[in-house]
Design a protein around this motif. Sequence first.
Motif, PDB file in Angstrom:
ATOM      1  N   SER A  67      37.578  33.330  33.887  1.00  0.00           N
ATOM      2  CA  SER A  67      38.470  32.177  33.747  1.00  0.00           C
ATOM      3  C   SER A  67      37.675  30.885  33.566  1.00  0.00           C
ATOM      4  O   SER A  67      37.987  30.062  32.698  1.00  0.00           O
ATOM      5  CB  SER A  67      39.385  32.076  34.965  1.00  0.00           C
ATOM      6  N   GLU A  68      36.637  30.701  34.386  1.00  0.00           N
ATOM      7  CA  GLU A  68      35.804  29.492  34.306  1.00  0.00           C
ATOM      8  C   GLU A  68      35.085  29.371  32.972  1.00  0.00           C
ATOM      9  O   GLU A  68      35.046  28.309  32.367  1.00  0.00           O
ATOM     10  CB  GLU A  68      34.764  29.489  35.434  1.00  0.00           C
ATOM     11  N   VAL A  69      34.494  30.467  32.530  1.00  0.00           N
ATOM     12  CA  VAL A  69      33.742  30.447  31.270  1.00  0.00           C
ATOM     13  C   VAL A  69      34.667  30.096  30.108  1.00  0.00           C
ATOM     14  O   VAL A  69      34.320  29.296  29.240  1.00  0.00           O
ATOM     15  CB  VAL A  69      33.038  31.805  31.036  1.00  0.00           C
ATOM     16  N   VAL A  70      35.844  30.671  30.091  1.00  0.00           N
ATOM     17  CA  VAL A  70      36.784  30.428  28.997  1.00  0.00           C
ATOM     18  C   VAL A  70      37.254  28.978  28.989  1.00  0.00           C
ATOM     19  O   VAL A  70      37.236  28.317  27.946  1.00  0.00           O
ATOM     20  CB  VAL A  70      37.981  31.405  29.090  1.00  0.00           C
ATOM     21  N   THR A  71      37.650  28.458  30.141  1.00  0.00           N
ATOM     22  CA  THR A  71      38.147  27.076  30.175  1.00  0.00           C
ATOM     23  C   THR A  71      37.024  26.073  29.926  1.00  0.00           C
ATOM     24  O   THR A  71      37.249  25.057  29.269  1.00  0.00           O
ATOM     25  CB  THR A  71      38.859  26.752  31.506  1.00  0.00           C
ATOM     26  N   LYS A  72      35.816  26.357  30.407  1.00  0.00           N
ATOM     27  CA  LYS A  72      34.686  25.458  30.128  1.00  0.00           C
ATOM     28  C   LYS A  72      34.308  25.484  28.652  1.00  0.00           C
ATOM     29  O   LYS A  72      33.703  24.546  28.145  1.00  0.00           O
ATOM     30  CB  LYS A  72      33.472  25.819  30.991  1.00  0.00           C
ATOM     31  N   GLY A  73      34.680  26.557  27.964  1.00  0.00           N
ATOM     32  CA  GLY A  73      34.445  26.649  26.527  1.00  0.00           C
ATOM     33  C   GLY A  73      35.499  25.918  25.713  1.00  0.00           C
ATOM     34  O   GLY A  73      35.441  25.890  24.490  1.00  0.00           O
ATOM     35  N   GLY A  74      36.477  25.316  26.399  1.00  0.00           N
ATOM     36  CA  GLY A  74      37.501  24.542  25.709  1.00  0.00           C
ATOM     37  C   GLY A  74      38.705  25.348  25.255  1.00  0.00           C
ATOM     38  O   GLY A  74      39.546  24.845  24.498  1.00  0.00           O
ATOM     39  N   PHE A  75      38.826  26.560  25.733  1.00  0.00           N
ATOM     40  CA  PHE A  75      39.953  27.413  25.355  1.00  0.00           C
ATOM     41  C   PHE A  75      41.023  27.373  26.446  1.00  0.00           C
ATOM     42  O   PHE A  75      40.741  27.003  27.585  1.00  0.00           O
ATOM     43  CB  PHE A  75      39.484  28.851  25.141  1.00  0.00           C
ATOM     44  N   PRO A  76      42.244  27.773  26.103  1.00  0.00           N
ATOM     45  CA  PRO A  76      43.289  27.855  27.131  1.00  0.00           C
ATOM     46  C   PRO A  76      42.874  28.847  28.219  1.00  0.00           C
ATOM     47  O   PRO A  76      42.107  29.783  27.957  1.00  0.00           O
ATOM     48  CB  PRO A  76      44.512  28.383  26.370  1.00  0.00           C
ATOM     49  N   PRO A  77      43.360  28.664  29.438  1.00  0.00           N
ATOM     50  CA  PRO A  77      42.974  29.544  30.547  1.00  0.00           C
ATOM     51  C   PRO A  77      43.217  31.021  30.236  1.00  0.00           C
ATOM     52  O   PRO A  77      44.206  31.382  29.603  1.00  0.00           O
ATOM     53  CB  PRO A  77      43.867  29.094  31.703  1.00  0.00           C
ATOM     54  N   MET A  78      42.291  31.849  30.673  1.00  0.00           N
ATOM     55  CA  MET A  78      42.396  33.303  30.531  1.00  0.00           C
ATOM     56  C   MET A  78      42.326  33.885  31.928  1.00  0.00           C
ATOM     57  O   MET A  78      41.323  33.723  32.627  1.00  0.00           O
ATOM     58  CB  MET A  78      41.247  33.837  29.679  1.00  0.00           C
ATOM     59  N   LEU A  79      43.402  34.521  32.356  1.00  0.00           N
ATOM     60  CA  LEU A  79      43.426  35.138  33.674  1.00  0.00           C
ATOM     61  C   LEU A  79      43.599  36.642  33.496  1.00  0.00           C
ATOM     62  O   LEU A  79      44.610  37.092  32.939  1.00  0.00           O
ATOM     63  CB  LEU A  79      44.560  34.560  34.530  1.00  0.00           C
ATOM     64  N   LEU A  80      42.604  37.394  33.907  1.00  0.00           N
ATOM     65  CA  LEU A  80      42.659  38.847  33.781  1.00  0.00           C
ATOM     66  C   LEU A  80      43.768  39.408  34.662  1.00  0.00           C
ATOM     67  O   LEU A  80      43.975  38.943  35.791  1.00  0.00           O
ATOM     68  CB  LEU A  80      41.325  39.468  34.193  1.00  0.00           C
ATOM     69  N   ASN A  81      44.459  40.414  34.148  1.00  0.00           N
ATOM     70  CA  ASN A  81      45.493  41.081  34.933  1.00  0.00           C
ATOM     71  C   ASN A  81      44.857  41.856  36.085  1.00  0.00           C
ATOM     72  O   ASN A  81      43.710  42.311  35.966  1.00  0.00           O
ATOM     73  CB  ASN A  81      46.286  42.051  34.056  1.00  0.00           C
ATOM     74  N   PRO A  82      45.592  42.029  37.173  1.00  0.00           N
ATOM     75  CA  PRO A  82      45.064  42.839  38.275  1.00  0.00           C
ATOM     76  C   PRO A  82      44.752  44.259  37.800  1.00  0.00           C
ATOM     77  O   PRO A  82      45.367  44.759  36.856  1.00  0.00           O
ATOM     78  CB  PRO A  82      46.208  42.849  39.295  1.00  0.00           C
ATOM     79  N   VAL A  83      43.800  44.893  38.454  1.00  0.00           N
ATOM     80  CA  VAL A  83      43.391  46.252  38.115  1.00  0.00           C
ATOM     81  C   VAL A  83      43.604  47.135  39.332  1.00  0.00           C
ATOM     82  O   VAL A  83      43.228  46.768  40.446  1.00  0.00           O
ATOM     83  CB  VAL A  83      41.905  46.295  37.699  1.00  0.00           C
ATOM     84  N   ASN A  84      44.217  48.296  39.109  1.00  0.00           N
ATOM     85  CA  ASN A  84      44.415  49.262  40.184  1.00  0.00           C
ATOM     86  C   ASN A  84      43.212  50.208  40.192  1.00  0.00           C
ATOM     87  O   ASN A  84      43.183  51.216  39.483  1.00  0.00           O
ATOM     88  CB  ASN A  84      45.717  50.033  39.961  1.00  0.00           C
ATOM     89  N   PHE A  85      42.204  49.869  40.973  1.00  0.00           N
ATOM     90  CA  PHE A  85      40.987  50.676  41.015  1.00  0.00           C
ATOM     91  C   PHE A  85      41.223  52.029  41.672  1.00  0.00           C
ATOM     92  O   PHE A  85      40.503  52.986  41.386  1.00  0.00           O
ATOM     93  CB  PHE A  85      39.859  49.910  41.711  1.00  0.00           C
ATOM     94  N   ASP A  86      42.239  52.137  42.539  1.00  0.00           N
ATOM     95  CA  ASP A  86      42.575  53.439  43.129  1.00  0.00           C
ATOM     96  C   ASP A  86      43.005  54.407  42.027  1.00  0.00           C
ATOM     97  O   ASP A  86      42.556  55.554  41.979  1.00  0.00           O
ATOM     98  CB  ASP A  86      43.691  53.306  44.165  1.00  0.00           C
ATOM     99  N   ALA A  87      43.875  53.936  41.123  1.00  0.00           N
ATOM    100  CA  ALA A  87      44.350  54.786  40.026  1.00  0.00           C
ATOM    101  C   ALA A  87      43.218  55.106  39.048  1.00  0.00           C
ATOM    102  O   ALA A  87      43.119  56.237  38.559  1.00  0.00           O
ATOM    103  CB  ALA A  87      45.502  54.104  39.294  1.00  0.00           C
ATOM    104  N   LEU A  88      42.364  54.132  38.757  1.00  0.00           N
ATOM    105  CA  LEU A  88      41.235  54.379  37.858  1.00  0.00           C
ATOM    106  C   LEU A  88      40.287  55.428  38.436  1.00  0.00           C
ATOM    107  O   LEU A  88      39.813  56.321  37.723  1.00  0.00           O
ATOM    108  CB  LEU A  88      40.459  53.084  37.608  1.00  0.00           C
ATOM    109  N   PHE A  89      40.015  55.330  39.737  1.00  0.00           N
ATOM    110  CA  PHE A  89      39.117  56.290  40.370  1.00  0.00           C
ATOM    111  C   PHE A  89      39.748  57.676  40.384  1.00  0.00           C
ATOM    112  O   PHE A  89      39.069  58.674  40.108  1.00  0.00           O
ATOM    113  CB  PHE A  89      38.746  55.852  41.789  1.00  0.00           C
ATOM    114  N   ALA A  90      41.040  57.761  40.677  1.00  0.00           N
ATOM    115  CA  ALA A  90      41.731  59.058  40.679  1.00  0.00           C
ATOM    116  C   ALA A  90      41.681  59.684  39.286  1.00  0.00           C
ATOM    117  O   ALA A  90      41.450  60.894  39.150  1.00  0.00           O
ATOM    118  CB  ALA A  90      43.177  58.882  41.133  1.00  0.00           C
TER     119      ALA A  90
END
Length: 106
Positions: A67-90
């Motif tokens: 988020s910081e890198v994107v906004t400091k680059g002058g772009f609109p905010p980018m917020l990554l969606n939450p990740v379900n690491f339990d499901a990924l590991f399964a």
Amino acid sequence: KKAPQDLFEVSITVTVTVKNNDSVAYLVEATQVGIFGVKGFSEPELGPLLGSFCPSVLFPYLREVVSEVVTKGGFPPMLLNPVNFDALFASYVQQAQAQAEQKLDS
């Protein structure tokens, strides 16, 4: 990765590519690494701990960096969606088991 004593290094990496029509507006790749002290867990417990719990701890920091890198680059905010690491590991465990069964059948 196993580190000395009861320490483990866990890292997660994300690559974000944003396109405007067919051209790339920006590309961000970031890795967040943590060193975790792990003691008193059995071998079967280590998989979910290192493959799910630890990445879940690291993800908010990685999300903030992107988020910081994107906004400091002058772009609109980018917020990554939450990740379900339990499901990924399964899913990872299921794929590994399926591959192991295929090797036995071959």
